[in-house]
Design an enzyme around this catalytic site. Structure first.
Site, PDB file in Angstrom:
ATOM      1  N   GLY A  23       0.268  11.855 -43.209  1.00 59.83           N
ATOM      2  CA  GLY A  23       0.200  11.158 -44.490  1.00 59.83           C
ATOM      3  C   GLY A  23      -1.228  10.763 -44.849  1.00 59.83           C
ATOM      4  CB  SER A 114       8.627  19.794 -36.531  1.00 59.81           C
ATOM      5  OG  SER A 114       8.185  20.172 -35.261  1.00 59.81           O
ATOM      6  CB  SER A 115       6.894  24.737 -34.907  1.00 59.20           C
ATOM      7  OG  SER A 115       6.356  23.833 -33.970  1.00 59.20           O
ATOM      8  CB  CYS A 116      10.660  21.296 -32.429  1.00 58.40           C
ATOM      9  SG  CYS A 116      11.189  20.030 -33.572  1.00 58.40           S
ATOM     10  CE1 TYR A 143      10.549  14.584 -35.266  1.00 52.30           C
ATOM     11  CE2 TYR A 143      10.129  16.765 -34.363  1.00 52.30           C
ATOM     12  CZ  TYR A 143       9.748  15.710 -35.165  1.00 52.30           C
ATOM     13  OH  TYR A 143       8.573  15.775 -35.856  1.00 52.30           O
ATOM     14  CE  LYS A 147      10.885  15.968 -38.776  1.00 54.84           C
ATOM     15  NZ  LYS A 147      10.298  15.306 -39.947  1.00 54.84           N
TER      16      LYS A 147
HETATM   17  N1  LIG Z   1       2.215  15.356 -35.308  1.00 60.40           N
HETATM   18  C1  LIG Z   1       2.606  16.611 -35.184  1.00 60.40           C
HETATM   19  O1  LIG Z   1       2.146  17.354 -34.295  1.00 60.40           O
HETATM   20  C2  LIG Z   1       3.600  17.178 -36.156  1.00 60.40           C
HETATM   21  C3  LIG Z   1       4.165  16.437 -37.178  1.00 60.40           C
HETATM   22  N2  LIG Z   1       5.089  17.024 -38.018  1.00 60.40           N
HETATM   23  C4  LIG Z   1       5.755  16.269 -39.085  1.00 60.40           C
HETATM   24  O2  LIG Z   1       4.840  15.646 -39.953  1.00 60.40           O
HETATM   25  C5  LIG Z   1       5.379  14.398 -40.423  1.00 60.40           C
HETATM   26  C6  LIG Z   1       4.391  13.279 -40.144  1.00 60.40           C
HETATM   27  O3  LIG Z   1       4.131  13.233 -38.748  1.00 60.40           O
HETATM   28  P1  LIG Z   1       2.884  12.426 -38.161  1.00 60.40           P
HETATM   29  O4  LIG Z   1       1.959  12.091 -39.257  1.00 60.40           O
HETATM   30  O5  LIG Z   1       2.419  13.166 -36.984  1.00 60.40           O
HETATM   31  O6  LIG Z   1       3.599  11.100 -37.651  1.00 60.40           O
HETATM   32  P2  LIG Z   1       2.977   9.633 -37.469  1.00 60.40           P
HETATM   33  O7  LIG Z   1       3.811   8.953 -36.458  1.00 60.40           O
HETATM   34  O8  LIG Z   1       1.511   9.722 -37.273  1.00 60.40           O
HETATM   35  O9  LIG Z   1       3.237   8.982 -38.899  1.00 60.40           O
HETATM   36  C7  LIG Z   1       4.524   8.741 -39.362  1.00 60.40           C
HETATM   37  C8  LIG Z   1       4.439   7.681 -40.432  1.00 60.40           C
HETATM   38  O10 LIG Z   1       5.780   7.353 -40.867  1.00 60.40           O
HETATM   39  C9  LIG Z   1       5.897   5.953 -40.934  1.00 60.40           C
HETATM   40  N3  LIG Z   1       7.281   5.527 -40.713  1.00 60.40           N
HETATM   41  C10 LIG Z   1       8.039   5.737 -39.604  1.00 60.40           C
HETATM   42  N4  LIG Z   1       9.239   5.156 -39.756  1.00 60.40           N
HETATM   43  C11 LIG Z   1       9.240   4.572 -40.983  1.00 60.40           C
HETATM   44  C12 LIG Z   1      10.176   3.822 -41.717  1.00 60.40           C
HETATM   45  N5  LIG Z   1      11.395   3.537 -41.209  1.00 60.40           N
HETATM   46  N6  LIG Z   1       9.843   3.362 -42.941  1.00 60.40           N
HETATM   47  C13 LIG Z   1       8.627   3.627 -43.451  1.00 60.40           C
HETATM   48  N7  LIG Z   1       7.683   4.335 -42.817  1.00 60.40           N
HETATM   49  C14 LIG Z   1       7.982   4.804 -41.597  1.00 60.40           C
HETATM   50  C15 LIG Z   1       5.021   5.443 -39.817  1.00 60.40           C
HETATM   51  O11 LIG Z   1       4.708   4.091 -39.994  1.00 60.40           O
HETATM   52  P3  LIG Z   1       4.692   3.141 -38.694  1.00 60.40           P
HETATM   53  O12 LIG Z   1       3.748   3.806 -37.729  1.00 60.40           O
HETATM   54  O13 LIG Z   1       4.211   1.847 -39.244  1.00 60.40           O
HETATM   55  O14 LIG Z   1       6.104   3.119 -38.192  1.00 60.40           O
HETATM   56  C16 LIG Z   1       3.813   6.377 -39.937  1.00 60.40           C
HETATM   57  O15 LIG Z   1       2.913   5.912 -40.904  1.00 60.40           O
HETATM   58  C17 LIG Z   1       6.719  14.204 -39.697  1.00 60.40           C
HETATM   59  O16 LIG Z   1       7.765  14.608 -40.543  1.00 60.40           O
HETATM   60  C18 LIG Z   1       6.610  15.146 -38.515  1.00 60.40           C
HETATM   61  O17 LIG Z   1       7.867  15.623 -38.146  1.00 60.40           O
HETATM   62  C19 LIG Z   1       5.436  18.331 -37.870  1.00 60.40           C
HETATM   63  C20 LIG Z   1       4.908  19.095 -36.883  1.00 60.40           C
HETATM   64  C21 LIG Z   1       3.960  18.591 -35.946  1.00 60.40           C
HETATM   65  C1  LIG Z   2       5.138  19.049 -32.428  1.00 62.49           C
HETATM   66  C2  LIG Z   2       6.256  19.105 -31.434  1.00 62.49           C
HETATM   67  O1  LIG Z   2       5.945  18.327 -30.290  1.00 62.49           O
HETATM   68  C3  LIG Z   2       6.936  18.195 -29.286  1.00 62.49           C
HETATM   69  O2  LIG Z   2       7.042  19.364 -28.560  1.00 62.49           O
HETATM   70  P1  LIG Z   2       5.916  19.886 -27.586  1.00 62.49           P
HETATM   71  O3  LIG Z   2       5.140  20.960 -28.258  1.00 62.49           O
HETATM   72  O4  LIG Z   2       6.549  20.265 -26.300  1.00 62.49           O
HETATM   73  O5  LIG Z   2       4.988  18.599 -27.453  1.00 62.49           O
HETATM   74  P2  LIG Z   2       3.918  17.902 -26.548  1.00 62.49           P
HETATM   75  O6  LIG Z   2       2.656  17.921 -27.312  1.00 62.49           O
HETATM   76  O7  LIG Z   2       4.426  16.573 -26.143  1.00 62.49           O
HETATM   77  O8  LIG Z   2       3.801  18.772 -25.194  1.00 62.49           O
HETATM   78  C4  LIG Z   2       3.275  20.061 -25.183  1.00 62.49           C
HETATM   79  C5  LIG Z   2       3.083  20.538 -23.770  1.00 62.49           C
HETATM   80  O9  LIG Z   2       1.994  19.816 -23.190  1.00 62.49           O
HETATM   81  C6  LIG Z   2       2.375  19.362 -21.895  1.00 62.49           C
HETATM   82  N1  LIG Z   2       1.574  18.167 -21.536  1.00 62.49           N
HETATM   83  C7  LIG Z   2       0.653  18.114 -20.553  1.00 62.49           C
HETATM   84  N2  LIG Z   2       0.155  16.882 -20.433  1.00 62.49           N
HETATM   85  C8  LIG Z   2       0.756  16.139 -21.404  1.00 62.49           C
HETATM   86  C9  LIG Z   2       0.640  14.777 -21.771  1.00 62.49           C
HETATM   87  O10 LIG Z   2      -0.104  14.000 -21.216  1.00 62.49           O
HETATM   88  N3  LIG Z   2       1.394  14.375 -22.836  1.00 62.49           N
HETATM   89  C10 LIG Z   2       2.244  15.225 -23.507  1.00 62.49           C
HETATM   90  N4  LIG Z   2       2.941  14.750 -24.569  1.00 62.49           N
HETATM   91  N5  LIG Z   2       2.395  16.519 -23.144  1.00 62.49           N
HETATM   92  C11 LIG Z   2       1.653  16.967 -22.105  1.00 62.49           C
HETATM   93  C12 LIG Z   2       3.853  19.132 -22.003  1.00 62.49           C
HETATM   94  O11 LIG Z   2       4.465  19.084 -20.720  1.00 62.49           O
HETATM   95  C13 LIG Z   2       4.278  20.343 -22.841  1.00 62.49           C
HETATM   96  O12 LIG Z   2       4.412  21.478 -22.021  1.00 62.49           O
HETATM   97  C14 LIG Z   2       8.326  17.965 -29.828  1.00 62.49           C
HETATM   98  O13 LIG Z   2       8.959  17.079 -28.924  1.00 62.49           O
HETATM   99  C15 LIG Z   2       8.316  17.630 -31.237  1.00 62.49           C
HETATM  100  O14 LIG Z   2       7.741  16.380 -31.462  1.00 62.49           O
HETATM  101  C16 LIG Z   2       7.541  18.625 -32.013  1.00 62.49           C
HETATM  102  O15 LIG Z   2       7.939  19.047 -33.077  1.00 62.49           O
END
Ligand SMILES: NC(=O)C1=CN([C@@H]2O[C@H](COP(=O)(O)OP(=O)(O)OC[C@H]3O[C@@H](n4cnc5c(N)ncnc54)[C@H](OP(=O)(O)O)[C@@H]3O)[C@@H](O)[C@H]2O)C=CC1
Ligand SMILES: C[C@H]1O[C@H](OP(=O)(O)OP(=O)(O)OC[C@H]2O[C@@H](n3cnc4c(=O)[nH]c(N)nc43)[C@H](O)[C@@H]2O)[C@@H](O)[C@@H](O)C1=O
Length: 314
Positions: A23, A114-116, A143, A147
């Site tokens: 965001g 998300s790619s998951c 999750y 999604k």
């Molecule tokens: N990070 C990644 O690697 C990836 C992310 N995405 C997707 O991108 C989107 C954003 O993810 P990302 O930015 O990483 O997540 P973050 O956790 O960094 O941000 C999520 C935001 O949502 C807010 N939020 C959560 N719950 C509520 C609620 N009940 N009401 C209002 N606000 C809320 C959080 O606020 P607060 O922290 O105050 O709760 C935070 O600002 C998600 O849909 C995620 O699935 C997809 C693929 C990969």
């Molecule tokens: C974006 C995607 O992210 C999640 O999936 P993931 O790709 O498996 O996410 P990850 O980043 O947590 O791990 C990637 C790899 O990395 C290894 N690994 C090593 N050392 C650490 C470590 O210290 N922390 C974490 N978290 N992982 C570690 C870990 O064991 C794994 O093999 C979803 O649950 C879901 O949220 C989703 O959509």
């Protein structure tokens, strides 16, 4: 296919989750492009799991566009440990926001998945058509089910109401404002923090989870934000769209690269009691490439920039 709506720079755009990784990057991108009328609410100002609060918000604010980047998000450990939170909170947030956006006159909504969502053993690189063709990866299936429901809800509202809701599926993201929690974060911020703390305390070794063999695709969040705005401005169709970098690395290669960028000089120790998760997760992002979008930030450059941000803000 509906024609993509031309966005006015004064269009009222609600970016849900504007304090998070995605965001905050979307807000930066919109502002850089000259969008002036952004509506932002923190979690404490508007809890998106609260249906009546969400309805009241949409009635009063009447946004024209919505980018839904609010969600319960975490890495492999958090997903595996809090399955009820991951399925319920995400279903609540997305159901409330998508339904109210439709009912209270929003022109277009972009949902972030998300790619998951793809099967654990999907063909690689994973095309959009692989959705619902096989069992999910167990560590994040709760999750992923939420999604998938979000994608299907956008499609259902488009089909039944001719409403312009689209979905983008990002690969693993990283960048400024990421979650650096030691256990609940994703791998890249977790390792950056662990290597940094080990460097500062002159520790001899750092523990890394799993075997190091899983392959992941990483995209800098500023590239993702660019793609999100590109899709909002240019894409209006039923199918969800993959957003990736097209480059994959093993977790071992990633760990070595983060170690180098941070400047930690000790050893890596692999904790194989921790789950590896999906063995490979490279997306086919050719749909987006054909629309005319491509990523710009290399993993190394993105890591260097993120580490600079980390040391100056934490
Ligand atoms: N990070 C990644 O690697 C990836 C992310 N995405 C997707 O991108 C989107 C954003 O993810 P990302 O930015 O990483 O997540 P973050 O956790 O960094 O941000 C999520 C935001 O949502 C807010 N939020 C959560 N719950 C509520 C609620 N009940 N009401 C209002 N606000 C809320 C959080 O606020 P607060 O922290 O105050 O709760 C935070 O600002 C998600 O849909 C995620 O699935 C997809 C693929 C990969
Ligand atoms: C974006 C995607 O992210 C999640 O999936 P993931 O790709 O498996 O996410 P990850 O980043 O947590 O791990 C990637 C790899 O990395 C290894 N690994 C090593 N050392 C650490 C470590 O210290 N922390 C974490 N978290 N992982 C570690 C870990 O064991 C794994 O093999 C979803 O649950 C879901 O949220 C989703 O959509």
């Amino acid at each position: 296919m509906l024609a993509a709506s031309k966005l006015d720079k004064s269009a009222k755009i609600f970016v849900a989750g504007h304090r998070g990784l995605v965001g905050s990057a979307v807000v930066r991108r919109l502002r850089t492009l000259g969008y002036t009328n952004l509506i932002l609410r923190s979690h404490s100002e508007l809890d998106l799991t609260n249906q009546s609060a969400v309805k009241t918000f949409f009635t009063i604010e009447k946004p024209q566009y919505v980018i839904l980047a609010a969600a319960k998000v975490g890495g492999i450990h958090a997903n595996n440990t809090y399955p009820a939170d991951f399925i319920t909170i995400n279903l609540q947030i997305q159901t409330n926001v998508i339904d109210s956006a439709y009912r209270y006159g929003v022109k277009k909504l972009l949902f972030l998945g998300s790619s998951c969502i793809y099967p654990k053993h999907a063909p690689q690189p994973i095309p959009e058509s692989a959705l619902l063709t096989g069992p999910l990866e167990p560590t994040n299936e709760w999750y992923a089910v939420a999604k998938i429901a979000g994608i299907k809800m956008c499609q259902a509202y488009r089909l039944q109401y001719k409403w312009d809701a689209i979905s983008a599926m990002p690969t693993n993201l990283y960048g400024p404002n990421d979650n650096f929690h030691p256990e609940n974060s994703h791998v890249l911020p977790a390792l950056m923090r662990r290597f940094h703390e080990a460097k500062v305390s002159s520790a001899k070794e750092v523990v890394v989870w799993g075997t190091g063999s899983p392959l992941r695709e990483f995209l800098h969040v500023d590239d993702l934000a660019d793609a999100v705005v590109f899709l909002l401005e240019n894409y209006s169709d039923l199918g969800h769209v993959n957003v990736g970098s097209g480059k994959e690395v093993s977790i071992k290669e990633l760990a070595e690269l983060v170690k180098e960028v941070v400047g930690f000089e000790g050893e890596l120790v692999w904790d194989s009691s921790k789950p590896d998760g999906t063995p490979r997760k490279l997306m086919d992002s050719s749909t987006l490439a054909k629309l005319g979008w491509e990523p710009k930030i290399s993993l190394r450059d993105g890591l260097v920039g993120t580490y600079k941000w980390y040391v100056t803000t934490q």
